[in-house]
Design a protein around this motif. Sequence first.
Motif, PDB file in Angstrom:
ATOM      1  N   HIS A 104      43.816  21.771  35.177  1.00  0.00           N
ATOM      2  CA  HIS A 104      43.740  20.418  34.641  1.00  0.00           C
ATOM      3  C   HIS A 104      42.526  20.193  33.736  1.00  0.00           C
ATOM      4  O   HIS A 104      42.462  19.176  33.042  1.00  0.00           O
ATOM      5  CB  HIS A 104      43.733  19.401  35.785  1.00  0.00           C
ATOM      6  CG  HIS A 104      44.956  19.486  36.650  1.00  0.00           C
ATOM      7  ND1 HIS A 104      46.201  19.110  36.208  1.00  0.00           N
ATOM      8  CD2 HIS A 104      45.114  19.939  37.926  1.00  0.00           C
ATOM      9  CE1 HIS A 104      47.084  19.313  37.169  1.00  0.00           C
ATOM     10  NE2 HIS A 104      46.453  19.809  38.225  1.00  0.00           N
ATOM     11  N   GLN A 105      41.579  21.111  33.719  1.00  0.00           N
ATOM     12  CA  GLN A 105      40.430  20.993  32.836  1.00  0.00           C
ATOM     13  C   GLN A 105      40.787  21.567  31.457  1.00  0.00           C
ATOM     14  O   GLN A 105      41.724  22.345  31.329  1.00  0.00           O
ATOM     15  CB  GLN A 105      39.238  21.766  33.423  1.00  0.00           C
ATOM     16  CG  GLN A 105      38.736  21.250  34.752  1.00  0.00           C
ATOM     17  CD  GLN A 105      38.021  19.916  34.632  1.00  0.00           C
ATOM     18  OE1 GLN A 105      37.786  19.419  33.539  1.00  0.00           O
ATOM     19  NE2 GLN A 105      37.687  19.318  35.774  1.00  0.00           N
ATOM     20  N   GLU A 134      28.094  33.151  28.497  1.00  0.00           N
ATOM     21  CA  GLU A 134      26.875  32.593  27.919  1.00  0.00           C
ATOM     22  C   GLU A 134      27.010  31.079  27.744  1.00  0.00           C
ATOM     23  O   GLU A 134      26.072  30.320  28.006  1.00  0.00           O
ATOM     24  CB  GLU A 134      26.575  33.261  26.583  1.00  0.00           C
ATOM     25  CG  GLU A 134      25.323  32.760  25.885  1.00  0.00           C
ATOM     26  CD  GLU A 134      24.036  33.095  26.623  1.00  0.00           C
ATOM     27  OE1 GLU A 134      22.983  32.512  26.294  1.00  0.00           O
ATOM     28  OE2 GLU A 134      24.064  33.951  27.537  1.00  0.00           O
ATOM     29  N   LEU A 135      28.188  30.645  27.303  1.00  0.00           N
ATOM     30  CA  LEU A 135      28.402  29.212  27.129  1.00  0.00           C
ATOM     31  C   LEU A 135      28.273  28.470  28.457  1.00  0.00           C
ATOM     32  O   LEU A 135      27.643  27.404  28.533  1.00  0.00           O
ATOM     33  CB  LEU A 135      29.784  28.979  26.503  1.00  0.00           C
ATOM     34  CG  LEU A 135      30.151  27.537  26.141  1.00  0.00           C
ATOM     35  CD1 LEU A 135      31.046  27.505  24.908  1.00  0.00           C
ATOM     36  CD2 LEU A 135      30.869  26.824  27.284  1.00  0.00           C
ATOM     37  N   ASP A 177      27.371  22.214  32.935  1.00  0.00           N
ATOM     38  CA  ASP A 177      28.206  21.051  33.233  1.00  0.00           C
ATOM     39  C   ASP A 177      29.472  21.009  32.371  1.00  0.00           C
ATOM     40  O   ASP A 177      30.280  20.079  32.511  1.00  0.00           O
ATOM     41  CB  ASP A 177      27.413  19.754  33.009  1.00  0.00           C
ATOM     42  CG  ASP A 177      26.245  19.620  33.985  1.00  0.00           C
ATOM     43  OD1 ASP A 177      26.371  20.135  35.106  1.00  0.00           O
ATOM     44  OD2 ASP A 177      25.217  19.023  33.606  1.00  0.00           O
ATOM     45  N   SER A 178      29.643  21.980  31.484  1.00  0.00           N
ATOM     46  CA  SER A 178      30.831  21.987  30.630  1.00  0.00           C
ATOM     47  C   SER A 178      32.091  22.176  31.469  1.00  0.00           C
ATOM     48  O   SER A 178      32.148  23.058  32.331  1.00  0.00           O
ATOM     49  CB  SER A 178      30.740  23.112  29.592  1.00  0.00           C
ATOM     50  OG  SER A 178      31.966  23.241  28.891  1.00  0.00           O
ATOM     51  N   PRO A 179      33.110  21.358  31.226  1.00  0.00           N
ATOM     52  CA  PRO A 179      34.353  21.498  31.998  1.00  0.00           C
ATOM     53  C   PRO A 179      35.249  22.645  31.497  1.00  0.00           C
ATOM     54  O   PRO A 179      36.273  22.932  32.120  1.00  0.00           O
ATOM     55  CB  PRO A 179      35.039  20.149  31.775  1.00  0.00           C
ATOM     56  CG  PRO A 179      34.608  19.749  30.395  1.00  0.00           C
ATOM     57  CD  PRO A 179      33.181  20.229  30.268  1.00  0.00           C
ATOM     58  N   TYR A 234      27.614  34.354  18.588  1.00  0.00           N
ATOM     59  CA  TYR A 234      27.756  33.459  19.731  1.00  0.00           C
ATOM     60  C   TYR A 234      27.547  31.993  19.354  1.00  0.00           C
ATOM     61  O   TYR A 234      28.312  31.120  19.779  1.00  0.00           O
ATOM     62  CB  TYR A 234      26.785  33.823  20.856  1.00  0.00           C
ATOM     63  CG  TYR A 234      26.739  32.700  21.866  1.00  0.00           C
ATOM     64  CD1 TYR A 234      27.799  32.509  22.760  1.00  0.00           C
ATOM     65  CD2 TYR A 234      25.693  31.769  21.869  1.00  0.00           C
ATOM     66  CE1 TYR A 234      27.804  31.435  23.644  1.00  0.00           C
ATOM     67  CE2 TYR A 234      25.689  30.695  22.751  1.00  0.00           C
ATOM     68  CZ  TYR A 234      26.759  30.531  23.633  1.00  0.00           C
ATOM     69  OH  TYR A 234      26.778  29.467  24.493  1.00  0.00           O
ATOM     70  N   PHE A 235      26.524  31.708  18.558  1.00  0.00           N
ATOM     71  CA  PHE A 235      26.199  30.313  18.290  1.00  0.00           C
ATOM     72  C   PHE A 235      27.290  29.633  17.465  1.00  0.00           C
ATOM     73  O   PHE A 235      27.551  28.436  17.637  1.00  0.00           O
ATOM     74  CB  PHE A 235      24.825  30.211  17.615  1.00  0.00           C
ATOM     75  CG  PHE A 235      23.709  30.581  18.545  1.00  0.00           C
ATOM     76  CD1 PHE A 235      23.314  29.716  19.553  1.00  0.00           C
ATOM     77  CD2 PHE A 235      23.076  31.813  18.440  1.00  0.00           C
ATOM     78  CE1 PHE A 235      22.306  30.054  20.438  1.00  0.00           C
ATOM     79  CE2 PHE A 235      22.068  32.162  19.317  1.00  0.00           C
ATOM     80  CZ  PHE A 235      21.679  31.291  20.317  1.00  0.00           C
ATOM     81  N   GLU A 236      27.950  30.376  16.588  1.00  0.00           N
ATOM     82  CA  GLU A 236      29.087  29.798  15.871  1.00  0.00           C
ATOM     83  C   GLU A 236      30.268  29.609  16.818  1.00  0.00           C
ATOM     84  O   GLU A 236      31.042  28.644  16.677  1.00  0.00           O
ATOM     85  CB  GLU A 236      29.473  30.684  14.685  1.00  0.00           C
ATOM     86  CG  GLU A 236      28.438  30.669  13.572  1.00  0.00           C
ATOM     87  CD  GLU A 236      28.900  31.423  12.335  1.00  0.00           C
ATOM     88  OE1 GLU A 236      30.015  31.985  12.350  1.00  0.00           O
ATOM     89  OE2 GLU A 236      28.141  31.441  11.348  1.00  0.00           O
ATOM     90  N   PHE A 237      30.413  30.502  17.781  1.00  0.00           N
ATOM     91  CA  PHE A 237      31.449  30.345  18.808  1.00  0.00           C
ATOM     92  C   PHE A 237      31.196  29.062  19.599  1.00  0.00           C
ATOM     93  O   PHE A 237      32.103  28.228  19.764  1.00  0.00           O
ATOM     94  CB  PHE A 237      31.426  31.563  19.728  1.00  0.00           C
ATOM     95  CG  PHE A 237      32.318  31.473  20.931  1.00  0.00           C
ATOM     96  CD1 PHE A 237      33.668  31.777  20.844  1.00  0.00           C
ATOM     97  CD2 PHE A 237      31.801  31.087  22.168  1.00  0.00           C
ATOM     98  CE1 PHE A 237      34.503  31.697  21.966  1.00  0.00           C
ATOM     99  CE2 PHE A 237      32.623  31.015  23.299  1.00  0.00           C
ATOM    100  CZ  PHE A 237      33.979  31.319  23.182  1.00  0.00           C
ATOM    101  N   GLU A 238      29.968  28.881  20.076  1.00  0.00           N
ATOM    102  CA  GLU A 238      29.627  27.690  20.854  1.00  0.00           C
ATOM    103  C   GLU A 238      29.813  26.427  20.022  1.00  0.00           C
ATOM    104  O   GLU A 238      30.380  25.430  20.490  1.00  0.00           O
ATOM    105  CB  GLU A 238      28.182  27.779  21.337  1.00  0.00           C
ATOM    106  CG  GLU A 238      27.743  26.550  22.126  1.00  0.00           C
ATOM    107  CD  GLU A 238      26.274  26.571  22.483  1.00  0.00           C
ATOM    108  OE1 GLU A 238      25.560  25.630  22.072  1.00  0.00           O
ATOM    109  OE2 GLU A 238      25.837  27.524  23.166  1.00  0.00           O
TER     110      GLU A 238
END
Length: 397
Positions: free
Chosen positions: A221-222, A246-247, A253-255, A345-349
Amino acid sequence: MRKIGFVIPWYGEHEPDGIEAELRELVARLQKAGTEVEVLTTCIQGFRSDWNRNYYAAGTSLVNNILVRRFPTYRRDTTAFEQVVRKMNAGQHLSLSEEQTYIEENINSPQLYEYLLTAEEEYALYVFLPYAFGTTYSGIQIALEKSVMIPCFQDEASLSMRLFRQEYVHTKAMIYHTATEMELAGRVYDFSTTEQICIGAGVETEIQADATIFRKAFQIHQPYLLYVGRKDASKNLPLLLCYFAELKHRHPDSPLQLVLIGEGNTKIPVSIQDDVYDLGYVTEQDKYHAMAAALALCQPSGQERFAPVLMESWLCGRPVLVSARCAVTKDFARRTNGGLYFRNYFEFEGSIQYLLEHPDEANQMGENGRDYVRTHFNWQRIINRYQTFFQKISGEE
């Protein structure tokens, strides 16, 4: 028009993906549209099987109502072949004799070549695919004036082999899947005297998908990122898992969660095991439902020929997130305005955060992609283009 013979190193009845699965659909639809077709192949089982084993019986058979002619292969020097492949993949220069070893110890069938020669008048064209196999290299030399290739070129070490560059420029015509592939070919080969066309690949555009059905059936459900494909290093799945870990570390707290669909096994880092759902093999319909429910489909592979999962995701209304290192998928994302791409990674995030915070824009990307696929890759358009091109090249109606 006389019949079209499609020549491929292997042709399995149940291969779930890859060029042979695409060919199965192509020849079936061409035949239904009135073009007489045959598949000419060897007796080996498939790309991942033992190339020294003639798995299928030699002779003719009907596979999904398509006539398939199978010819035995000879026993190869596997050690010599693998030595050359390792050297080539390490970026080392191959001598002409090593290139010859690569071709001679590849998938070959003298009986197939003899048939191509003796039965030449029965066929309007021979269509060879893909480029890096003995059946293509040796086969096209038998009837250059009627040899067409669907090369499936990728930016890889074998692309620049001198023997390929010397021989393939004499092929009558080239059919490409993408504009990116066609541009790559132009940088490596001199096809100034060869007919070339970018036709693409057909996609079943009438997909039905329901996000609610997936969430209810799998109790997810997330918001989640979806990966669909083989679970191996060649598809950069370990990189995706690393970036996702890494994210979650940087944003506890990211769902966001990650859903994996496809055959194979992969090691999921302990830190994210509670946030990764590895569903393994699911039905085609469940796959579409999963796409419809996803935040986005992530295709991290750095090397793709056409990437039909992108088309499926768009048809399900969802955007894509792809590697900037893959020219094909990056070009599709830019051309359609149907997704984002990342170099690190930072562009992925950043891409993930954008999609989470801009749901309307994410939905619009999915719609953009859907419109593009329905316009350019619906099967009727693809088959019409193949038939028109075959008539032009063969000079036969």
